[in-house]
Each structure stands twice: as C-alpha cells, then as structure tokens.
Design an enzyme around this catalytic site. Sequence first.
Site, PDB file in Angstrom:
ATOM      1  N   LYS A   1       0.818  -1.218   0.000  1.00 53.01           N
ATOM      2  CA  LYS A   1       0.000   0.000   0.000  1.00 53.01           C
ATOM      3  C   LYS A   1       0.847   1.262   0.000  1.00 53.01           C
ATOM      4  CE  LYS A   1      -4.266  -2.045   1.474  1.00 53.01           C
ATOM      5  NZ  LYS A   1      -5.262  -2.263   2.508  1.00 53.01           N
TER       6      LYS A   1
ATOM      7  N   ARG B   1      -3.306 -10.284   4.894  1.00 52.64           N
ATOM      8  CA  ARG B   1      -3.703 -10.339   3.473  1.00 52.64           C
ATOM      9  C   ARG B   1      -2.543  -9.790   2.651  1.00 52.64           C
ATOM     10  NH1 ARG B   1      -6.056  -6.961  -0.301  1.00 52.64           N
ATOM     11  NH2 ARG B   1      -7.571  -7.940  -1.693  1.00 52.64           N
TER      12      ARG B   1
HETATM   13  C1  9MG Z   1      -9.871  -5.775  -0.869  1.00 53.03           C
HETATM   14  N1  9MG Z   1      -8.908  -5.205   0.055  1.00 53.03           N
HETATM   15  C2  9MG Z   1      -7.909  -4.333  -0.249  1.00 53.03           C
HETATM   16  N2  9MG Z   1      -7.237  -4.014   0.871  1.00 53.03           N
HETATM   17  C3  9MG Z   1      -7.812  -4.704   1.879  1.00 53.03           C
HETATM   18  C4  9MG Z   1      -7.587  -4.794   3.268  1.00 53.03           C
HETATM   19  O1  9MG Z   1      -6.645  -4.084   3.856  1.00 53.03           O
HETATM   20  N3  9MG Z   1      -8.375  -5.596   3.993  1.00 53.03           N
HETATM   21  C5  9MG Z   1      -9.368  -6.318   3.413  1.00 53.03           C
HETATM   22  N4  9MG Z   1     -10.124  -7.101   4.200  1.00 53.03           N
HETATM   23  N5  9MG Z   1      -9.643  -6.258   2.097  1.00 53.03           N
HETATM   24  C6  9MG Z   1      -8.878  -5.470   1.362  1.00 53.03           C
END
Ligand code: 9MG
Length: 276
Positions: free
Chosen positions: A223, A257
């Site tokens: 990010k 994730r």
């Molecule tokens: C779809 N998506 C993109 N960034 C995310 C994040 O930080 N958490 C979750 N649950 N989905 C995300």
Amino acid sequence: MPTRALRCGPHVLDLTRPRVMGILNVTPDSFSDGGRFFDRERALDHARRMLADGADLIDVGGESTRPGAAPVDEADELARVIPVVDALAREGALVSIDTMKPAVMRAAVAAGAAMINDVNALQVPGAMDAAASTAAAVCLMHMQGEPRTMQAAPQYGDVAAEVRDFLVGRAQSCETSGIARERIVLDPGFGFGKTLAQNLLLARALPELVATGYPVLAGWSRKSSLGAITGRDVDERMPASVAAALAAVARGAAIVRVHDVRETVDALRVWHAVEG
Ligand code: 9MG
C-alpha cells in the site's frame, strides 16, 4: 480471549497460528493482455502458486478498491470472479470473495467461496441478509468514505477508538442478523480513508482491536503508506510489506492479506521458530 478458530462454510480455520490470505485480483489490469483480455488460466495458475507457497486462503476480487478506482458493473464482476471461485473451490482451496455487492456474495458462496471479504462491512442494502443467508465467514473492514474519494481528506478524533467502535458495532449487527461470532473477522482497513499518520496510529493500537475478542485481519501489502515510509514504488514494496505483516502479527493479527505469499510465509516461519 480472541476466537481461536474461524468457521468458514464447511471449513474451520485454526487460528492458533497466524494465517496468510493470498490476494488474487481478477481485474483487467492484473492478468491481461494490455488491459483488454482477462486471462483466467493465468489467474488460476497464480492462485495455485500462492497455495503451493503456503497461502491458507485466497481472496478473489473483481472490483479494484484502490484509491480513485471506478465502480464495476455487477454483471462484469460476476463474470470475472465466479468461474475463478468455482475452479479454486473445486480444487479444495479455501476461497474468500472480495466484494461489496450482495448478488456477488450469494453467487460466490454458491460457487464455493467460504468467506465474504467486504471492505464496506456489509453496509450496502441487502449485503447483511446475503451474508446471513450463507454459512460463510465474514470479514468486516473499516473504510472512511468510498474508494473513489477516500484519500481526499480523511479525518478522525481518535482513529483507533473510532475504527474499533465502528467494527464492533458492525459485528454486533451481524450477530443480531444471525451471523455467529465464530464467523466474524474484523479489519481496521489500512489505507482506506486514512493518512500515513492515521495508519501508524491504527497499527500501534492493533492490540485494542484484538482485545475485542474477534480475530483481526490486517492488509498492508504494497500500500501507498509503505511507499511513503520507504520511498519505493509499488512493485518494490515486498520487504516493506513483509515487515508490515510481521508487525501486525506481533500485535495480534490472526490473518494477513498479502501479495507476496512465499516471502511472508517464510518470515512467519522464522517468527514462529523464534517466538515459540
Ligand atoms: C480488498 N482489500 C484491499 N485491501 C484490503 C484490506 O486491507 N483488507 C481487506 N479485508 N480487504 C482489502
């Protein structure tokens, strides 16, 4: 005491050790020929690679939620994600569907998805009912605003308290609607309507979210806040992403994730060996 297992449809995800969710974006800019043709087989191969590298679940998304991203039509989203969910679920993978749309939630679970990952925390009309009509787990994420405009000027009094209170409120609504506590995951939503300073405050306060007792998912992979810290472009943020995942796990995150599954799994193995 945090929930130590997550009920995801027919699966039970043991959360006594941190779990890795691999990201599979099935959008025309991810597996495509110059942005025009989406190549399903390449997407599936990528998912299989992530599973072989140690991903515990695969998050399939057909609508970009990046800052500034335009919404996608329901029919297009269904056409992108359902064949991929179906193929992966048939191969035995634990599949999460990343969507805000009730119709996509229902269709994806019917095709074998075992988790609904909603960056909008089931606030779209019909989304709560759609999730409640399934046995899938739900990941409730906090976002201030909407993807197109959320990074314009995010504002909070106490970001950690506001995010926690919002998520606990959404979890309680889920439970009232019939979604058992054992199916619920909370996510502070790094980068979703948050400045770098707000993301860092949230990261430091992660134990407060963990203390609610719900498992916490953290998504910091690649990010822009990691770019702001390191000065790296998006395709050079793997080390920063691994560090962010470890920092989240150190503060109690149950699931991370990530794009870089192999590197994250290795880092977590070393972490686990040291921490015992
Ligand atoms: C779809 N998506 C993109 N960034 C995310 C994040 O930080 N958490 C979750 N649950 N989905 C995300």
